[in-house]
Design a protein around this motif. Structure first.
Motif, PDB file in Angstrom:
ATOM      1  N   GLU A  52       0.824  -1.210   0.000  1.00 47.25           N
ATOM      2  CA  GLU A  52       0.000   0.000   0.000  1.00 47.25           C
ATOM      3  C   GLU A  52       0.858   1.261   0.000  1.00 47.25           C
ATOM      4  O   GLU A  52       0.459   2.291  -0.571  1.00 47.25           O
ATOM      5  CB  GLU A  52      -0.936   0.000   1.208  1.00 47.25           C
ATOM      6  CG  GLU A  52      -2.026   1.066   1.123  1.00 47.25           C
ATOM      7  CD  GLU A  52      -2.831   1.001  -0.171  1.00 47.25           C
ATOM      8  OE1 GLU A  52      -3.120   2.097  -0.714  1.00 47.25           O
ATOM      9  OE2 GLU A  52      -3.161  -0.105  -0.637  1.00 47.25           O
TER      10      GLU A  52
ATOM     11  N   TRP B 228      -5.455   0.411 -10.872  1.00 48.10           N
ATOM     12  CA  TRP B 228      -4.991   0.309  -9.481  1.00 48.10           C
ATOM     13  C   TRP B 228      -4.979  -1.147  -9.028  1.00 48.10           C
ATOM     14  O   TRP B 228      -4.059  -1.578  -8.328  1.00 48.10           O
ATOM     15  CB  TRP B 228      -5.883   1.126  -8.551  1.00 48.10           C
ATOM     16  CG  TRP B 228      -5.591   2.601  -8.511  1.00 48.10           C
ATOM     17  CD1 TRP B 228      -6.438   3.612  -8.830  1.00 48.10           C
ATOM     18  CD2 TRP B 228      -4.356   3.218  -8.129  1.00 48.10           C
ATOM     19  NE1 TRP B 228      -5.810   4.818  -8.682  1.00 48.10           N
ATOM     20  CE2 TRP B 228      -4.535   4.614  -8.245  1.00 48.10           C
ATOM     21  CE3 TRP B 228      -3.119   2.734  -7.716  1.00 48.10           C
ATOM     22  CZ2 TRP B 228      -3.525   5.526  -7.955  1.00 48.10           C
ATOM     23  CZ3 TRP B 228      -2.113   3.649  -7.422  1.00 48.10           C
ATOM     24  CH2 TRP B 228      -2.321   5.017  -7.536  1.00 48.10           C
TER      25      TRP B 228
ATOM     26  N   SER C 187       1.763  -6.804  -4.406  1.00 50.46           N
ATOM     27  CA  SER C 187       1.458  -7.832  -3.408  1.00 50.46           C
ATOM     28  C   SER C 187       2.220  -9.127  -3.659  1.00 50.46           C
ATOM     29  O   SER C 187       2.533  -9.863  -2.730  1.00 50.46           O
ATOM     30  CB  SER C 187      -0.042  -8.124  -3.402  1.00 50.46           C
ATOM     31  OG  SER C 187      -0.757  -6.980  -2.993  1.00 50.46           O
TER      32      SER C 187
ATOM     33  N   ARG D  44      -1.717  -3.097  -7.578  1.00 53.34           N
ATOM     34  CA  ARG D  44      -1.713  -3.704  -6.239  1.00 53.34           C
ATOM     35  C   ARG D  44      -1.350  -5.180  -6.311  1.00 53.34           C
ATOM     36  O   ARG D  44      -0.647  -5.695  -5.441  1.00 53.34           O
ATOM     37  CB  ARG D  44      -3.080  -3.525  -5.578  1.00 53.34           C
ATOM     38  CG  ARG D  44      -3.342  -2.122  -5.079  1.00 53.34           C
ATOM     39  CD  ARG D  44      -4.566  -2.060  -4.186  1.00 53.34           C
ATOM     40  NE  ARG D  44      -4.764  -0.701  -3.681  1.00 53.34           N
ATOM     41  CZ  ARG D  44      -5.513   0.211  -4.287  1.00 53.34           C
ATOM     42  NH1 ARG D  44      -6.145  -0.091  -5.410  1.00 53.34           N
ATOM     43  NH2 ARG D  44      -5.633   1.422  -3.766  1.00 53.34           N
TER      44      ARG D  44
ATOM     45  N   CYS E  22       1.696   1.972  -3.568  1.00 56.04           N
ATOM     46  CA  CYS E  22       0.564   2.597  -4.247  1.00 56.04           C
ATOM     47  C   CYS E  22       0.443   4.062  -3.856  1.00 56.04           C
ATOM     48  O   CYS E  22       0.127   4.924  -4.696  1.00 56.04           O
ATOM     49  CB  CYS E  22      -0.725   1.844  -3.931  1.00 56.04           C
ATOM     50  SG  CYS E  22      -0.814   0.200  -4.687  1.00 56.04           S
ATOM     51  N   GLN E  23       0.694   4.381  -2.587  1.00 54.77           N
ATOM     52  CA  GLN E  23       0.650   5.777  -2.147  1.00 54.77           C
ATOM     53  C   GLN E  23       1.737   6.597  -2.841  1.00 54.77           C
ATOM     54  O   GLN E  23       1.513   7.755  -3.217  1.00 54.77           O
ATOM     55  CB  GLN E  23       0.809   5.850  -0.634  1.00 54.77           C
ATOM     56  CG  GLN E  23      -0.391   5.356   0.146  1.00 54.77           C
ATOM     57  CD  GLN E  23      -0.138   5.303   1.649  1.00 54.77           C
ATOM     58  OE1 GLN E  23       0.891   5.775   2.131  1.00 54.77           O
ATOM     59  NE2 GLN E  23      -1.081   4.723   2.381  1.00 54.77           N
TER      60      GLN E  23
END
Length: 202
Positions: A7, A31, A39, A35, A10-11
């Motif tokens: 995460e 997105w 992951s 992810r 992604c930020q």
């Protein structure tokens, strides 16, 4: 540098997209694929930065699949090299990145790099495929465009009292050496080093 959490990657990409015009984002499907990559794959900041560069080129209709995205830093770097070769020409990019990678003093000045590119017959033949000018030399605009697309992947530093350009990260140098200097059983490296030696000896 320690890996990030998926995460956090992604930020990083979200902030990087907003840093442009302030309104850029990705579709929910894009997105989701990002992810999935983070992951199940690499979460190093350099990898996230490379995927950010790729995500900046996507449009809302761009189909993205996790299977087609890079899973490692080297895969992402090679995808960048592929893109640069498609845009600027294989011979020009190969000559430029080979010289930058082979430089022993930590890098090359822009003037030195333009001179070396202008001595490479393959790069010249590619650039002047349709028109041969009176002065056969790599146009500064060709290097300026390639330099702009390399962006922050190159850094300017001081070597022997001069400002030179060099790779900003060891993994870029190693990937470029593997791709551009170890081809043909090492003949590429020998050819580049010989051309650079001739140039610097006058």
């Amino acid at each position: 540098v320690d890996p990030l959490q998926p995460e956090q990657c992604c930020q990083l990409i979200r902030r990087g997209l907003l840093a442009g015009d302030g309104s850029r984002t990705l579709t929910p499907e894009q997105w989701r694929e990002l992810r999935q990559v983070f992951s199940s794959g690499c979460c190093l900041p350099l990898f996230a930065s490379l995927l950010l560069d790729e995500a900046r080129r996507w449009r809302s209709h761009t189909a993205v699949s996790a299977e087609r995205l890079a899973r490692t830093v080297w895969q992402a770097i090679w995808k960048l090299f592929d893109q640069l070769e498609r845009i600027h020409g294989s011979a020009l990019v190969t000559s430029c990145l080979a010289c930058l990678t082979a430089a022993r003093s930590g890098g090359l000045s822009e003037a030195e790099l333009e001179d070396l590119l202008s001595l490479d017959n393959r790069a010249l033949a590619e650039v002047f495929a349709h028109h041969l000018p009176p002065l056969v030399r790599i146009p500064p605009l060709c290097w300026a465009r390639l330099r702009a697309d390399l962006g922050h992947r190159l850094v300017e530093r001081e070597a022997d009292g001069s400002a030179v350009l060099a790779w900003h990260h060891r993994q870029f140098r190693e990937a470029a050496a593997s791709r551009y200097l170890q081809a043909d059983g090492g003949a590429s490296a020998a050819r580049v080093h010989s051309a650079m030696a001739d140039y610097f000896m006058g």
